[in-house]
Motif scaffolding. Structure first.
Motif, PDB file in Angstrom:
ATOM      1  N   GLU A  55       0.815  -1.212   0.000  1.00  0.00           N
ATOM      2  CA  GLU A  55       0.000   0.000   0.000  1.00  0.00           C
ATOM      3  C   GLU A  55       0.854   1.271   0.000  1.00  0.00           C
ATOM      4  OE1 GLU A  55      -2.446   0.636   3.440  1.00  0.00           O
ATOM      5  OE2 GLU A  55      -0.781   0.651   4.856  1.00  0.00           O
ATOM      6  N   VAL A  56       0.216   2.352  -0.463  1.00  0.00           N
ATOM      7  CA  VAL A  56       0.746   3.688  -0.218  1.00  0.00           C
ATOM      8  C   VAL A  56      -0.050   4.251   0.954  1.00  0.00           C
ATOM      9  CG1 VAL A  56       1.009   6.035  -1.094  1.00  0.00           C
ATOM     10  CG2 VAL A  56       1.411   4.087  -2.625  1.00  0.00           C
ATOM     11  N   LEU A  57       0.645   4.513   2.050  1.00  0.00           N
ATOM     12  CA  LEU A  57       0.011   5.107   3.229  1.00  0.00           C
ATOM     13  C   LEU A  57       0.444   6.565   3.308  1.00  0.00           C
ATOM     14  CD1 LEU A  57      -1.558   4.696   6.010  1.00  0.00           C
ATOM     15  CD2 LEU A  57       0.731   4.503   7.011  1.00  0.00           C
ATOM     16  N   ALA A  58      -0.498   7.484   3.207  1.00  0.00           N
ATOM     17  CA  ALA A  58      -0.159   8.894   3.366  1.00  0.00           C
ATOM     18  C   ALA A  58      -0.222   9.262   4.840  1.00  0.00           C
ATOM     19  CB  ALA A  58      -1.124   9.766   2.570  1.00  0.00           C
ATOM     20  N   VAL A 194      10.461  -1.162   3.088  1.00  0.00           N
ATOM     21  CA  VAL A 194       9.637   0.047   3.209  1.00  0.00           C
ATOM     22  C   VAL A 194      10.391   1.234   2.620  1.00  0.00           C
ATOM     23  CG1 VAL A 194       8.565   1.660   4.852  1.00  0.00           C
ATOM     24  CG2 VAL A 194       8.604  -0.778   5.380  1.00  0.00           C
ATOM     25  N   VAL A 195       9.665   2.087   1.887  1.00  0.00           N
ATOM     26  CA  VAL A 195      10.241   3.360   1.455  1.00  0.00           C
ATOM     27  C   VAL A 195       9.419   4.487   2.066  1.00  0.00           C
ATOM     28  CG1 VAL A 195      10.598   4.896  -0.508  1.00  0.00           C
ATOM     29  CG2 VAL A 195      11.253   2.502  -0.681  1.00  0.00           C
ATOM     30  N   ILE A 196      10.104   5.416   2.723  1.00  0.00           N
ATOM     31  CA  ILE A 196       9.434   6.555   3.351  1.00  0.00           C
ATOM     32  C   ILE A 196       9.835   7.828   2.616  1.00  0.00           C
ATOM     33  CG2 ILE A 196       9.169   7.875   5.489  1.00  0.00           C
ATOM     34  CD1 ILE A 196       9.975   5.338   7.034  1.00  0.00           C
ATOM     35  N   LEU A 197       8.860   8.597   2.162  1.00  0.00           N
ATOM     36  CA  LEU A 197       9.135   9.834   1.429  1.00  0.00           C
ATOM     37  C   LEU A 197       8.552  11.009   2.194  1.00  0.00           C
ATOM     38  CD1 LEU A 197       8.067   8.524  -2.105  1.00  0.00           C
ATOM     39  CD2 LEU A 197      10.381   8.584  -1.147  1.00  0.00           C
ATOM     40  N   ASP A 221       3.547  -0.796  -7.254  1.00  0.00           N
ATOM     41  CA  ASP A 221       3.288  -1.907  -8.177  1.00  0.00           C
ATOM     42  C   ASP A 221       4.417  -2.935  -8.149  1.00  0.00           C
ATOM     43  OD1 ASP A 221       1.035  -0.539  -8.742  1.00  0.00           O
ATOM     44  OD2 ASP A 221       1.702   0.229 -10.688  1.00  0.00           O
ATOM     45  N   ASN A 222       5.626  -2.471  -7.789  1.00  0.00           N
ATOM     46  CA  ASN A 222       6.742  -3.405  -7.642  1.00  0.00           C
ATOM     47  C   ASN A 222       6.706  -4.115  -6.298  1.00  0.00           C
ATOM     48  OD1 ASN A 222       7.758  -2.877 -10.155  1.00  0.00           O
ATOM     49  ND2 ASN A 222       9.357  -1.477  -9.456  1.00  0.00           N
ATOM     50  N   GLY A 223       5.683  -3.820  -5.483  1.00  0.00           N
ATOM     51  CA  GLY A 223       5.497  -4.546  -4.241  1.00  0.00           C
ATOM     52  C   GLY A 223       6.081  -3.881  -3.001  1.00  0.00           C
ATOM     53  N   LEU A 224       6.636  -2.659  -3.155  1.00  0.00           N
ATOM     54  CA  LEU A 224       7.207  -1.976  -1.994  1.00  0.00           C
ATOM     55  C   LEU A 224       6.149  -1.075  -1.361  1.00  0.00           C
ATOM     56  CD1 LEU A 224      10.708  -0.373  -2.642  1.00  0.00           C
ATOM     57  CD2 LEU A 224      10.040  -1.939  -0.831  1.00  0.00           C
ATOM     58  N   PRO A 225       5.853  -1.254  -0.078  1.00  0.00           N
ATOM     59  CA  PRO A 225       4.942  -0.307   0.538  1.00  0.00           C
ATOM     60  C   PRO A 225       5.611   1.057   0.723  1.00  0.00           C
ATOM     61  CG  PRO A 225       5.662  -1.933   2.145  1.00  0.00           C
ATOM     62  CD  PRO A 225       6.283  -2.310   0.835  1.00  0.00           C
ATOM     63  N   VAL A 226       4.841   2.126   0.538  1.00  0.00           N
ATOM     64  CA  VAL A 226       5.390   3.481   0.590  1.00  0.00           C
ATOM     65  C   VAL A 226       4.657   4.285   1.655  1.00  0.00           C
ATOM     66  CG1 VAL A 226       5.728   5.626  -0.710  1.00  0.00           C
ATOM     67  CG2 VAL A 226       5.921   3.422  -1.883  1.00  0.00           C
TER      68      VAL A 226
END
Ligand SMILES: Nc1ncnc2c1ncn2[C@@H]1O[C@H](COP(=O)(O)OP(=O)(O)O)[C@@H](O)[C@H]1O
Ligand SMILES: [Mg+2]
Length: 275
Positions: A55-58, A194-197, A221-226
């Motif tokens: 998921e993308v969690l804002a 996990v990637v955090i932006l 889409d590559n499977g990394l949650p952001v």
């Protein structure tokens, strides 16, 4: 708990999951009861956090709500006074950013950590340089530039970053959006979990923001949650699967772009409406 008022989804045993459509999904990174005080300022007062696979969690919230402090606790830049972090269900403690990186959590901070004088490939491998095989690498510490260029190119292609054409281009010659793309590509290359932006589009124009937003979709889409910290409500509502609303040092609510409008989100954020 973080109930969504008037959510039509029928409640199941775990309220948060039922209300936010995460039932049965695997939490990758969670925090519970985080407390962090800076002197007499309580930046986090029992903050909870949950990031699910895919998921993308804002994360949104007013200035001073504790967003940055929360992210710093997740990325090892700050050690919470108390509370528990879990990665893939196991309790973890990060005392340094390197420990979080080693565990697969990559963070791109608002103040971009790219090195302008180096080229794109070198920036991608900064601090993780590939050395030549054998004594040339282990004794003489020679870099395997060709290998780094090859895999940098592959990474950039995998992410579909069309804006970066020449991997040997010095980063100082790139636009703001391209630099951001380099930083995100690096995070994606090494963030295995996990990637955090943090505010990735704050300094960018409309077209460049669009490129970063495409990039974020591709990561997912590559499977990394952001985890996406942003003030940009249209961007948040375009990209996020779920939205964590931080208020007064705590998670006030978790909503989704389907369950709530931007006005709802801002009202909860500012306290005009109870969560
Ligand atoms: N290093 C620090 N020293 C002292 N106070 C801090 C520090 N970092 C954050 N704070 C305070 O903690 C609170 C939360 O800040 P922060 O996490 O940066 O919120 P946000 O990112 O949501 O704007 C604010 O009142 C801020 O002034
Ligand atoms: Mg902040």
């Amino acid at each position: 708990m973080n109930l969504i008022p008037n959510d039509p989804t029928p409640a199941e045993d775990t309220t948060t999951a039922a209300d936010t459509g995460t039932t049965g999904r695997r939490p990758v990174l969670t925090a519970s009861g985080l407390i962090k005080a800076y002197g007499r300022v309580e930046a986090l007062r029992g903050a909870d956090f949950e990031l699910f696979a895919g998921e993308v969690l804002a994360v949104i919230g007013d200035n001073g709500a504790g967003k940055s402090t929360l992210i710093k606790c997740l990325s090892g830049a700050t050690v919470p006074d108390s509370g528990v972090l879990r990665l893939d269900g196991r309790p973890v403690q990060f005392r340094t950013p390197q420990q979080a990186k080693d565990a697969g959590i990559e963070t791109v901070y608002q103040t971009l950590a790219v090195t302008p004088a180096l080229d794109i490939a070198s920036n991608l491998y900064l601090g993780r340089e590939i050395r030549k095989k054998g004594p040339l690498g282990t004794v003489f510490r020679l870099l395997d530039t060709a290998a780094m260029r090859r895999s940098a190119e592959e990474q950039i292609r995998k992410l579909g970053i069309a804006t970066l054409q020449d991997i040997t281009q010095p980063v100082e010659t790139l636009s703001g959006g391209q630099r951001q793309a380099v930083a995100v590509a690096r995070a994606a290359a090494f963030g295995s979990k996990v990637v955090i932006l943090d505010e990735p589009t704050a300094a960018l124009g409309v077209r460049e923001s669009g490129q970063v937003s495409e990039l974020i979709k591709r990561l997912r889409d590559n499977g990394l949650p952001v985890v996406l910290i942003s003030h940009d409500m249209p961007l948040v509502f375009e990209l996020a699967d779920r939205i964590h609303i931080q208020r007064l040092g705590r998670r006030a609510a978790v909503i989704t772009p389907r369950s709530h409008s931007m006005e709802d989100a801002v009202a909860i954020m500012t306290g005009a409406r109870p969560a």
